[in-house]
Design a protein around this motif. Structure first.
Motif, PDB file in Angstrom:
ATOM      1  N   GLY A   4       0.127   0.364 -18.587  1.00 12.38           N
ATOM      2  CA  GLY A   4      -1.071   0.049 -19.645  1.00 12.38           C
ATOM      3  C   GLY A   4      -2.176  -0.357 -18.893  1.00 12.38           C
ATOM      4  N   ALA A   5      -2.450  -0.612 -17.812  1.00 14.34           N
ATOM      5  CA  ALA A   5      -3.709  -0.782 -16.953  1.00 14.34           C
ATOM      6  C   ALA A   5      -4.666   0.343 -17.203  1.00 14.34           C
ATOM      7  N   THR A   6      -5.811   0.505 -17.604  1.00 13.11           N
ATOM      8  CA  THR A   6      -6.732   1.636 -17.179  1.00 13.11           C
ATOM      9  C   THR A   6      -7.832   1.440 -16.265  1.00 13.11           C
ATOM     10  N   ASP A   7      -8.256   0.273 -16.145  1.00 10.97           N
ATOM     11  CA  ASP A   7      -9.247  -0.188 -15.413  1.00 10.97           C
ATOM     12  C   ASP A   7      -9.051  -1.109 -14.182  1.00 10.97           C
ATOM     13  N   TRP A   8      -7.632  -1.179 -13.884  1.00 10.23           N
ATOM     14  CA  TRP A   8      -7.576  -2.022 -12.571  1.00 10.23           C
ATOM     15  C   TRP A   8      -7.753  -1.202 -11.266  1.00 10.23           C
ATOM     16  N   HIS A   9      -8.148  -1.933 -10.324  1.00 12.44           N
ATOM     17  CA  HIS A   9      -8.273  -1.415  -8.930  1.00 12.44           C
ATOM     18  C   HIS A   9      -6.875  -1.304  -8.315  1.00 12.44           C
ATOM     19  N   CYS A  10      -6.072  -0.244  -8.347  1.00  8.16           N
ATOM     20  CA  CYS A  10      -4.928  -0.213  -7.665  1.00  8.16           C
ATOM     21  C   CYS A  10      -5.056   0.885  -6.411  1.00  8.16           C
ATOM     22  N   GLU A  11      -4.295   0.425  -5.222  1.00  3.62           N
ATOM     23  CA  GLU A  11      -4.342   1.076  -3.947  1.00  3.62           C
ATOM     24  C   GLU A  11      -3.260   0.535  -3.137  1.00  3.62           C
ATOM     25  N   LYS A  12      -2.853   1.678  -2.345  1.00  2.00           N
ATOM     26  CA  LYS A  12      -1.708   1.635  -1.328  1.00  2.00           C
ATOM     27  C   LYS A  12      -2.623   1.465   0.041  1.00  2.00           C
ATOM     28  N   VAL A  13      -2.364   0.354   0.728  1.00  3.88           N
ATOM     29  CA  VAL A  13      -2.910   0.466   2.254  1.00  3.88           C
ATOM     30  C   VAL A  13      -1.892   0.301   3.102  1.00  3.88           C
ATOM     31  N   THR A  14      -2.201   0.813   4.481  1.00  3.15           N
ATOM     32  CA  THR A  14      -1.188   0.962   5.655  1.00  3.15           C
ATOM     33  C   THR A  14      -1.851   0.696   7.018  1.00  3.15           C
ATOM     34  N   THR A  15      -3.137   0.444   6.878  1.00  2.91           N
ATOM     35  CA  THR A  15      -3.966  -0.117   8.216  1.00  2.91           C
ATOM     36  C   THR A  15      -4.832  -1.029   7.917  1.00  2.91           C
ATOM     37  N   ILE A  16      -5.183  -1.883   9.012  1.00  2.44           N
ATOM     38  CA  ILE A  16      -5.962  -2.959   8.756  1.00  2.44           C
ATOM     39  C   ILE A  16      -7.252  -2.561   8.158  1.00  2.44           C
ATOM     40  N   ASP A  17      -7.878  -1.456   8.382  1.00  2.00           N
ATOM     41  CA  ASP A  17      -9.325  -0.952   7.689  1.00  2.00           C
ATOM     42  C   ASP A  17      -9.196  -1.057   6.338  1.00  2.00           C
ATOM     43  N   ILE A  54       0.876  -3.402   0.023  1.00  2.00           N
ATOM     44  CA  ILE A  54       0.386  -3.446   1.581  1.00  2.00           C
ATOM     45  C   ILE A  54       1.685  -3.211   2.273  1.00  2.00           C
ATOM     46  N   ILE A  55       1.598  -2.204   3.072  1.00  4.79           N
ATOM     47  CA  ILE A  55       2.762  -1.593   3.882  1.00  4.79           C
ATOM     48  C   ILE A  55       2.919  -2.174   5.298  1.00  4.79           C
ATOM     49  N   THR A  56       3.818  -2.893   5.586  1.00  6.00           N
ATOM     50  CA  THR A  56       4.002  -3.186   6.849  1.00  6.00           C
ATOM     51  C   THR A  56       5.356  -2.766   7.565  1.00  6.00           C
ATOM     52  N   ALA A  57       5.625  -3.097   8.605  1.00  7.50           N
ATOM     53  CA  ALA A  57       6.881  -2.435   9.314  1.00  7.50           C
ATOM     54  C   ALA A  57       8.019  -3.414   8.803  1.00  7.50           C
ATOM     55  N   ARG A  58       9.376  -2.974   9.033  1.00  9.59           N
ATOM     56  CA  ARG A  58      10.397  -3.166   8.351  1.00  9.59           C
ATOM     57  C   ARG A  58      10.839  -4.744   8.678  1.00  9.59           C
ATOM     58  N   TYR A  59      10.498  -5.002   9.863  1.00  9.51           N
ATOM     59  CA  TYR A  59      10.745  -6.551  10.397  1.00  9.51           C
ATOM     60  C   TYR A  59       9.591  -7.376  10.493  1.00  9.51           C
ATOM     61  N   GLU A  60       8.319  -7.188   9.879  1.00  9.35           N
ATOM     62  CA  GLU A  60       7.154  -7.451  10.228  1.00  9.35           C
ATOM     63  C   GLU A  60       7.224  -9.073   9.346  1.00  9.35           C
ATOM     64  N   SER A  61       7.286 -10.095  10.183  1.00 10.61           N
ATOM     65  CA  SER A  61       7.293 -11.176   9.441  1.00 10.61           C
ATOM     66  C   SER A  61       6.356 -12.426  10.215  1.00 10.61           C
ATOM     67  N   SER A  62       6.251 -13.372   9.530  1.00  9.96           N
ATOM     68  CA  SER A  62       5.353 -14.805  10.079  1.00  9.96           C
ATOM     69  C   SER A  62       6.366 -15.443  11.208  1.00  9.96           C
ATOM     70  N   GLU A  63       5.510 -16.428  11.723  1.00  9.95           N
ATOM     71  CA  GLU A  63       6.351 -17.282  12.686  1.00  9.95           C
ATOM     72  C   GLU A  63       7.265 -17.946  12.043  1.00  9.95           C
ATOM     73  N   LEU A  64       6.971 -18.598  11.013  1.00  9.34           N
ATOM     74  CA  LEU A  64       7.961 -19.530  10.227  1.00  9.34           C
ATOM     75  C   LEU A  64       8.989 -18.736   9.797  1.00  9.34           C
ATOM     76  N   ALA A  65       9.231 -17.563   9.370  1.00  7.14           N
ATOM     77  CA  ALA A  65      10.304 -16.758   8.849  1.00  7.14           C
ATOM     78  C   ALA A  65      11.279 -16.466  10.129  1.00  7.14           C
ATOM     79  N   GLN A  66      10.363 -16.272  11.289  1.00  4.81           N
ATOM     80  CA  GLN A  66      11.251 -16.010  12.579  1.00  4.81           C
ATOM     81  C   GLN A  66      11.859 -17.514  13.037  1.00  4.81           C
ATOM     82  N   LYS A  67      11.340 -18.455  12.778  1.00  4.32           N
ATOM     83  CA  LYS A  67      11.935 -19.766  13.140  1.00  4.32           C
ATOM     84  C   LYS A  67      13.025 -20.184  12.100  1.00  4.32           C
TER      85      LYS A  67
END
Length: 549
Positions: free
Chosen positions: A492-505, A525-538
Motif C-alpha cells: 500500500g505504500a505509494t510514496d516510499w523511497h524503495c531501492e535495491k543496492v548492490t554496490t558501495i556507491d 542491501i545485497i551482500t555476499a552469502r557469508y558476509e558478516s561482522s567480526e562479532l558474528a565470526q567470533k
C-alpha cells in the motif's frame, strides 16, 4: 461507579499513559474492541496477526515503558504467546486483555468455537499464567481491586499480566465499591539498605580502579536517569554489555565501550576484568552478554544491584530496592578521578576492491548514518551483531531482543516503537530471513502514516544459522527468493523511497536520500552469502563455550 468492567479496565490503562491498544479483531473480544473504538482518548491499533500485535506492543513498551494488547480467546492468545514470552524474558510490562466466552457458556461447558471441543475453558488461562507475573479474570465484583493488584505487580516486576474478560462480565457495570486501598509502594528494609550501601561505599571510595556495568533492568525499572546521575556525580567510568547497549549515553566521556568477554574489544575486556571492583546495576550475565560465557569476573570483584536485592562478593542483601540504593550512593559517594580508557567505534568504512558491499564497509557506514535521538531496532542475528559495537550519538537508542532472540521480532517491534515516538526517526535493520516472518507489518507503517527507514540485509539465507550450525549449506538455511524492495508498494505504500543496492556507491546514494527525504525509505542491501561482522565470526569460533554442556 457508572462504568462497565471493560470501561474501567481501559480507563485505568489510560491513566498509566497507555493510549494505544494493539490487537486483531475477534468475536469474544468485541466488547474490548468496541469500547476502544468508541473511546475519545484511546486508539485501536489493528495488526496483521496476533503475534505481530504482541511484538509491536513489545516495541511500544520499550519506548513508553508499558503497553496493552487485546486478543480473543484461544486462537488469538495462543498466536501471541511467543511474543508475550519475549516480553516476560526481557522485563516489559504488557497488559494482555483476553476476550473470553460468556461466563454462562463456560460454566455449562458448551462446545463452542476457539476451544478444544472438550468443554475445558481453563486450559488457555492456565497456559497464560506461566508467562505472566500476575493474572485474573475480571468480574463486576472484583474489577477495581484486581486491576489495582495487577497494575502494582506489573509495574514492580516489569512483566506481562493476563487479564481475562468474559464477554458478559465485560459489559456489566462495576459493582465493587470505591475507594479501594491502593497497594503501597515497596520500601527497602532500612537496616539491610544501610549495610549494603555502606559496604559498597567502603569498597569504592578506597579504589581508583572501578568500572560500572549498567544493565537493562535499570532501564526497565525507569531508572536510567538515576544511573546516569550517579555516573555524572561520581566520575565513575562505565561499560555496557550487548543487551544493555545505549541504556546510558555513549557520547559521555566516562563511557569506555562495549564489554563482551574474550570475543571483542580486548582493551575494554582488560579494563573491566582488571578493575578492582565492578559495579553492576541490573546486569544480567546471559550467554550473549558474556561473550559466550567467556567473561572473567571474580566474585570478590563483583557488586550487582538488582531490582530488589544486592549481591556483594556472593553475599545477598535482600529486600533492598534499586532506586533506594542508587539514591543513597548518589548522595554519599564522592567525585573522584578514576582510571579509564576512551571508547572507540567501528572506525572508517573499508572500501572493497570490487566496490561490493562488505561488512567492513556497511556497519561503519551505518554508524556514521545514525543521528542523535534515533531509535534503532536491530533484528536478532548478524544485523544486530554488526551494529552492537557502533558508537552511537547522544540520545540514540539501540533495541535488540538479546535474551529471547525470536527472529521476526524487529519488524513489528519497530512499528510499535514508531507509534510510541512518531516524531523520532525510527531505523529498522533486519536480515531478509527474519523479515519474511513478519513482513506484513510494513502495511501498518503505511496505514498509520509513519515514515521509518527500513534496511533489509539480503545475504541469501539465514546467515547466523549458517555460521552457528555444523552444515552451513544445509537446505534448512535457504529461503524463498523475494523481490524485497517491491514489497512496500504491494503493501500500500505509494510514496516510499524503495531501492535495491548492490554496490558501495549505490548504498551511499540510497542512504543520502533516506537521510534527507520526508517520506519513508526501504532499502534492500545485497551482500555476499557469508558476509558478516567480526562479532558474528567470533561467535562462530566460540560455539564450544556458547553451547557447552
Amino acid at each position: 461507579m457508572n462504568k462497565t468492567v471493560v470501561e474501567y479496565t481501559l480507563n485505568r490503562l489510560y491513566d498509566l499513559g497507555i493510549s494505544d491498544v494493539f490487537g486483531v479483531a475477534g468475536d469474544y473480544a468485541f466488547p474490548i474492541e468496541d469500547t476502544i473504538c468508541n473511546s475519545n482518548h484511546m486508539r485501536w491499533i489493528g495488526s496483521c496477526n496476533e503475534l505481530n500485535a504482541a511484538y509491536a506492543a513489545d516495541g511500544y513498551a520499550r519506548i513508553k515503558g508499558m503497553a496493552a494488547l487485546s486478543t480473543t480467546f484461544g486462537v488469538g492468545e495462543l498466536s501471541a504467546i511467543n511474543a508475550i514470552a519475549g516480553s516476560y524474558a526481557e522485563n516489559l510490562p504488557i497488559f494482555h486483555l483476553v476476550g473470553m466466552p460468556a461466563s454462562g457458556v463456560q460454566k455449562s461447558k458448551r462446545l463452542v468455537h476457539h476451544t478444544l471441543g472438550n468443554g475445558d475453558f481453563d486450559i488457555f488461562y492456565q497456559l497464560g499464567q506461566r508467562l505472566a507475573c500476575a493474572h485474573s479474570i475480571l468480574t463486576p465484583e472484583n474489577c477495581i481491586s484486581e486491576m489495582e493488584r495487577l497494575i502494582a505487580i506489573a509495574l514492580k516486576e516489569r512483566r506481562p499480566v493476563y487479564i481475562g474478560l468474559p464477554a458478559d462480565y465485560a459489559v456489566m457495570q462495576v459493582t465493587e465499591p470505591l475507594p479501594v486501598t491502593t497497594p503501597k509502594k515497596s520500601t527497602s528494609d532500612k537496616k539491610t539498605l544501610e549495610k549494603a550501601v555502606s559496604t559498597i561505599i567502603e569498597r569504592l571510595t578506597h579504589s581508583n580502579n572501578v568500572c560500572v556495568l549498567p544493565g537493562i533492568l535499570s532501564t526497565r525499572l525507569g531508572l536510567s536517569d538515576n544511573v546516569q546521575a550517579l555516573i555524572n556525580k561520581t566520575g565513575l567510568p562505565y561499560a555496557t554489555m550487548f543487551m544493555d547497549k545505549s541504556i546510558l549515553s555513549e557520547s559521555n566521556p566516562q563511557y569506555v565501550g562495549m564489554y563482551d568477554g574474550k570475543l571483542m574489544t580486548p582493551e575494554v575486556r582488560e579494563f573491566v576484568e582488571k578493575s578492582e571492583y565492578i559495579l553492576g546495576i541490573g546486569a544480567m550475565m546471559t550467554d550473549f552478554n558474556t561473550g559466550s560465557f567467556t567473561v572473567n569476573i571474580k566474585p570478590k570483584q563483583f557488586i550487582n544491584i538488582m531490582s530488589d536485592y544486592v549481591e556483594i562478593d556472593s553475599v545477598i542483601y535482600p529486600s533492598v530496592y534499586m532506586e533506594d540504593i542508587l539514591s543513597e550512593l548518589t548522595k554519599r559517594l564522592p567525585n573522584k578521578t578514576y582510571h579509564q580508557i576512551k571508547a572507540r567505534g567501528l572506525g572508517k568504512p573499508v572500501i572493497s576492491d570490487n566496490g561490493k558491499i562488505t561488512a567492513q564497509y556497511l556497519y561503519p557506514r551505518l554508524e556514521r548514518f545514525f543521528k542523535p535521538n534515533d531509535i534503532i531496532i536491530a533484528e536478532t542475528g548478524t544485523s544486530s551483531m554488526g551494529l552492537g559495537f557502533a558508537l552511537l550519538p547522544e540520545g540514540a537508542q539501540f533495541h535488540n531482543q538479546t535474551l529471547w532472540g525470536s527472529i521476526g521480532w524487529a519488524t513489528p517491534a519497530s512499528f510499535g516503537a514508531a507509534l510510541a515516538a512518531p516524531n523520532k526517526r525510527v531505523i529498522l535493520i533486519t536480515g531478509e530471513g527474519s523479515h519474511q516472518l513478519t513482513v506484513q507489518e510494513i502495511s501498518q507503517f503505511v496505514r498509520f502514516g509513519l515514515k521509518p527507514i527500513i534496511l533489509i540485509l539480503n545475504n541469501d539465507g539465514y546467515l547466523i544459522e549458517r555460521l552457528l550450525c555444523d552444515y552451513p549449506e544445509a537446505y534448512y538455511n535457504d529461503l524463498a527468493q523475494w523481490n524485497y524492495h517491491q514489497l512496500p508498494k504491494a503493501f500500500g505504500a505509494t510514496d516510499w523511497h524503495c531501492e535495491k543496492v548492490t554496490t558501495i556507491d549505490e548504498l551511499n546514494k540510497a542512504l543520502e536520500v533516506a537521510g534527507s527525504t520526508e517520506s519513508a525509505s526501504y532499502i534492500e542491501i545485497i551482500t555476499a552469502r557469508y558476509e558478516s561482522s567480526e562479532l558474528a565470526q567470533k561467535l562462530k569460533e566460540s560455539k564450544s563455550s556458547l553451547y557447552s554442556f
